[in-house]
Scaffold this motif. Structure first.
Motif, short mmCIF file in Angstrom:
data_model
loop_
_atom_site.label_atom_id
_atom_site.label_comp_id
_atom_site.label_asym_id
_atom_site.label_seq_id
_atom_site.Cartn_x
_atom_site.Cartn_y
_atom_site.Cartn_z
N ASP A 1 -8.57 2.07 -1.19
CA ASP A 1 -8.21 0.79 -0.40
C ASP A 1 -9.00 1.05 1.11
OD1 ASP A 1 -6.95 -0.46 -2.46
OD2 ASP A 1 -5.17 0.35 -1.87
N TRP B 1 -5.66 5.95 -2.56
CA TRP B 1 -5.58 6.13 -1.29
C TRP B 1 -7.33 5.96 -0.71
CZ3 TRP B 1 -7.65 10.38 2.10
CH2 TRP B 1 -7.25 10.40 3.58
N ARG C 1 0.85 -1.27 0.04
CA ARG C 1 0.08 -0.04 0.00
C ARG C 1 0.82 1.28 -0.10
NH1 ARG C 1 -4.82 2.41 0.65
NH2 ARG C 1 -5.05 4.14 2.15
#
Length: 91
Positions: free
Chosen positions: A91, A88, A32
């Motif tokens: 997720d 951003w 991530r």
């Protein structure tokens, strides 16, 4: 000037999509934090490219070179930043 700006936008999108395609073809999955920062790192590289190439080029008259270069830098950060923001929020 419009052609230079359009070409710059194409470079930005090709770098984003090409990078993603290359990573996908290699089977690389970014975690991530790396997925969020990769577009911003790409924006930094594109900014350096635009600031070095556009003012030194012969495509534009002298008074239009720096404004076009800075416009492309702003576009690079806006487009790549929007990609990071979308990842951003997704997720």
């Amino acid at each position: 000037m419009a052609a230079v700006l359009a070409g710059g936008i194409i470079v930005i999108w090709l770098a984003l999509s090409g990078g993603r395609a290359l990573l996908g073809a290699l089977g690389v999955t970014l975690h991530r934090r790396a997925a969020l920062t990769a577009p911003l790192a790409l924006a930094a590289v594109e900014s350096a490219l635009f600031l070095l190439a556009v003012p030194a080029g012969e495509l534009l008259p002298e008074p239009q070179r720096w404004p076009a270069a800075w416009a492309l830098v702003v576009l690079a950060w806006l487009i790549n930043g929007a990609v990071s923001a979308r990842l951003w929020r997704h997720d």
